[in-house]
Write an enzyme that holds these catalytic residues in place. Structure first.
Site, PDB file in Angstrom:
ATOM      1  N   MET A  30      28.478 -47.497  22.963  1.00 57.86           N
ATOM      2  CA  MET A  30      28.604 -45.748  23.196  1.00 57.86           C
ATOM      3  C   MET A  30      28.008 -44.769  23.839  1.00 57.86           C
ATOM      4  O   MET A  30      28.555 -43.525  23.374  1.00 57.86           O
ATOM      5  CB  MET A  30      29.773 -45.723  21.992  1.00 57.86           C
ATOM      6  CG  MET A  30      30.516 -46.944  21.372  1.00 57.86           C
ATOM      7  SD  MET A  30      31.670 -46.708  20.914  1.00 57.86           S
ATOM      8  CE  MET A  30      30.924 -46.405  19.481  1.00 57.86           C
ATOM      9  N   HIS A  37      19.326 -48.052  19.346  1.00 63.72           N
ATOM     10  CA  HIS A  37      19.732 -48.144  21.019  1.00 63.72           C
ATOM     11  C   HIS A  37      18.065 -48.602  21.446  1.00 63.72           C
ATOM     12  O   HIS A  37      18.497 -50.035  22.148  1.00 63.72           O
ATOM     13  CB  HIS A  37      20.342 -47.530  21.205  1.00 63.72           C
ATOM     14  CG  HIS A  37      21.361 -47.015  20.667  1.00 63.72           C
ATOM     15  ND1 HIS A  37      21.774 -45.858  20.480  1.00 63.72           N
ATOM     16  CD2 HIS A  37      22.714 -47.978  20.979  1.00 63.72           C
ATOM     17  CE1 HIS A  37      22.914 -45.421  19.855  1.00 63.72           C
ATOM     18  NE2 HIS A  37      23.785 -46.755  20.355  1.00 63.72           N
TER      19      HIS A  37
HETATM   20  P1  AMP Z   1      27.115 -48.352  18.937  1.00 64.09           P
HETATM   21  O1  AMP Z   1      26.265 -47.228  20.887  1.00 64.09           O
HETATM   22  O2  AMP Z   1      27.388 -48.174  17.937  1.00 64.09           O
HETATM   23  O3  AMP Z   1      28.414 -48.685  19.826  1.00 64.09           O
HETATM   24  O4  AMP Z   1      25.834 -49.341  19.133  1.00 64.09           O
HETATM   25  C1  AMP Z   1      25.530 -50.489  20.129  1.00 64.09           C
HETATM   26  C2  AMP Z   1      25.096 -51.059  19.975  1.00 64.09           C
HETATM   27  O5  AMP Z   1      23.876 -50.368  18.949  1.00 64.09           O
HETATM   28  C3  AMP Z   1      25.407 -51.670  18.113  1.00 64.09           C
HETATM   29  O6  AMP Z   1      24.981 -53.284  18.797  1.00 64.09           O
HETATM   30  C4  AMP Z   1      24.872 -51.371  17.265  1.00 64.09           C
HETATM   31  O7  AMP Z   1      24.846 -52.310  16.109  1.00 64.09           O
HETATM   32  C5  AMP Z   1      23.062 -50.860  17.917  1.00 64.09           C
HETATM   33  N1  AMP Z   1      22.741 -50.036  16.674  1.00 64.09           N
HETATM   34  C6  AMP Z   1      23.240 -48.840  16.431  1.00 64.09           C
HETATM   35  N2  AMP Z   1      22.365 -48.059  16.008  1.00 64.09           N
HETATM   36  C7  AMP Z   1      22.172 -49.347  15.191  1.00 64.09           C
HETATM   37  C8  AMP Z   1      20.548 -49.183  14.106  1.00 64.09           C
HETATM   38  N3  AMP Z   1      20.248 -48.157  13.901  1.00 64.09           N
HETATM   39  N4  AMP Z   1      19.746 -50.364  14.361  1.00 64.09           N
HETATM   40  C9  AMP Z   1      20.259 -51.066  14.869  1.00 64.09           C
HETATM   41  N5  AMP Z   1      20.596 -51.138  16.095  1.00 64.09           N
HETATM   42  C10 AMP Z   1      21.570 -50.117  16.083  1.00 64.09           C
END
Ligand code: AMP
Length: 282
Positions: A30, A37
Site C-alpha cells: 500500500m 517492504h
Molecule cells: P502494507 O503496505 O502495509 O500492506 O504491506 C505490504 C507487505 O509488506 C505486506 O506483506 C506486509 O506484511 C509486509 N510488511 C509490512 N511491514 C513489514 C515489516 N516490518 N517486515 C516485513 N514485511 C513487512
C-alpha cells in the site's frame, strides 16, 4: 523500471515474460515504503527473474475511514526506492481500475474471520481477500511475497490460495525491525516523538512473554503481567495480547511446546493502531 497503471499493459509484458520462460515475483503493497517492504522486494529479486511491485491503498480493507484518509502517501519517494532496488515493474492502479464497480462477492475465512484482527476489524479480511485475488488475477505471478509482520493476513492468504487454487507459491518474509525492536510499519510515520518511544512496548512485551513461557511460567500469569505492564503506561492502550496456534490462529489457554505457537499483540499509541507478533517454538 517501468511504471504502469493499466492491466492491459501488463498483459503484453506478461506474455513476453512467459515466452522467454521468466519467473515473475509479485510484492503487493500500500506504499509508504520502508525497509520491511524492501526486504520483501530483495527476497523477490533473489528468487525471480522479474519483480513487479504494486502500490494501491485498498479502500475496502479499512474498517476505519480516518485510518484510510490519513494513510501516508509518499509515491515519489516510493518510486525512488523501487528504482534503487532495481525493481522491474511497478503497478500503480487507480481505484476505478481495481473497482470498476463495487464487488458484491464476500469472502469468509472461517475462524480466522472472527478472532483477533478479524474480530477487531470487521470486514478487513474480506477486503484483503478481494483485492489480493484481483491483483493475483491481473499480475498472474509465479511467486508472491508477504510479510510475517501481518501474521493473520498470511494465514488468510494461504487459505485463499488453497481454496481458490491460485497457481502461485507464497513466500513469507520475516519481520524487519527498527534498531530498538519496533516492527517497521507505514503507520509508524504517524507517531509523535513520545508515542514512537513508547511503541517499543509491543516488541518488548512479546520478548518478555516468550522468555517466561519457555522458562515454564503459566500462560495466564504471563498474560496478566503483560496486561498490567500496558495498563501502567498512559500513552498506550492494549487491544489484545494472545497466545495462538500459528497455523489455525486458534487462541490458546495454555502453552503446549509441541504445538507451533506465536504471540500476537495489537495496541493503540494515541490514534494509531499497531500490531506485532513473534513465533515461540519454530
Ligand atoms: P502494507 O503496505 O502495509 O500492506 O504491506 C505490504 C507487505 O509488506 C505486506 O506483506 C506486509 O506484511 C509486509 N510488511 C509490512 N511491514 C513489514 C515489516 N516490518 N517486515 C516485513 N514485511 C513487512
Amino acid at each position: 523500471m517501468e511504471q504502469f497503471n493499466e492491466k492491459e499493459k501488463w498483459s503484453e509484458i506478461w506474455l513476453e515474460a512467459l515466452k522467454s520462460n521468466k519467473t515473475i515475483g509479485f510484492v503487493p503493497t500500500m506504499g509508504a515504503l520502508h525497509q520491511g517492504h524492501l526486504e520483501l522486494i530483495r527476497t523477490a529479486k533473489s528468487r525471480c527473474d522479474l519483480v513487479v511491485v504494486s502500490i494501491f491503498v485498498n479502500p475496502t480493507q479499512f474498517n476505519n475511514s480516518s485510518d484510510f484518509e490519513n494513510y501516508p502517501n509518499t509515491l515519489p519517494t516510493d518510486l525512488d526506492h523501487l528504482r534503487q532496488e532495481n525493481v522491474d515493474f511497478v503497478y500503480t492502479p487507480s481505484p476505478e481500475e481495481i473497482y470498476p464497480e463495487s464487488p458484491e462477492l464476500k469472502l469468509y475465512f472461517g475462524p480466522l474471520e472472527s478472532n483477533l484482527e478479524g474480530g477487531f476489524r470487521p470486514g478487513h479480511f474480506n477486503g484483503v481477500g478481494i483485492v489480493v485475488s484481483k491483483l493475483f488475477h491481473i499480475i498472474r505471478p509465479h511467486f508472491a511475497f508477504f510479510g510475517q509482520k501481518d501474521l493473520q493476513q498470511v494465514a488468510v492468504i494461504q487459505r485463499l490460495v488453497r481454496d481458490l487454487s491460485f497457481p502461485i507459491e507464497l513466500v513469507i518474509v520475516p519481520t524487519k525491525r527498527e534498531s530498538d525492536g519496533l516492527a517497521m510499519s507505514s503507520r509508524n510515520l504517524r507517531l509523535n516523538k513520545a508515542e514512537r518511544e513508547t511503541a517499543t512496548i509491543l516488541f518488548h512485551s512479546l520478548i518478555k512473554a516468550k522468555k517466561e513461557l519457555i522458562e515454564g511460567k503459566a500462560w495466564f500469569e504471563v498474560q496478566k503481567e503483560i496486561q498490567a505492564d500496558f495498563e501502567k503506561n498512559q500513552l498506550t492502550k492494549l487491544e489484545y495480547f494472545e497466545l495462538i496456534e500459528t497455523a489455525s490462529f486458534e487462541i490458546q489457554t495454555e502453552f503446549n511446546p509441541s504445538k507451533k505457537s506465536s504471540l500476537v499483540v495489537a495496541a493503540y499509541l494515541g490514534e494509531i493502531r499497531l500490531i506485532d507478533n513473534i513465533s515461540i517454538n519454530f
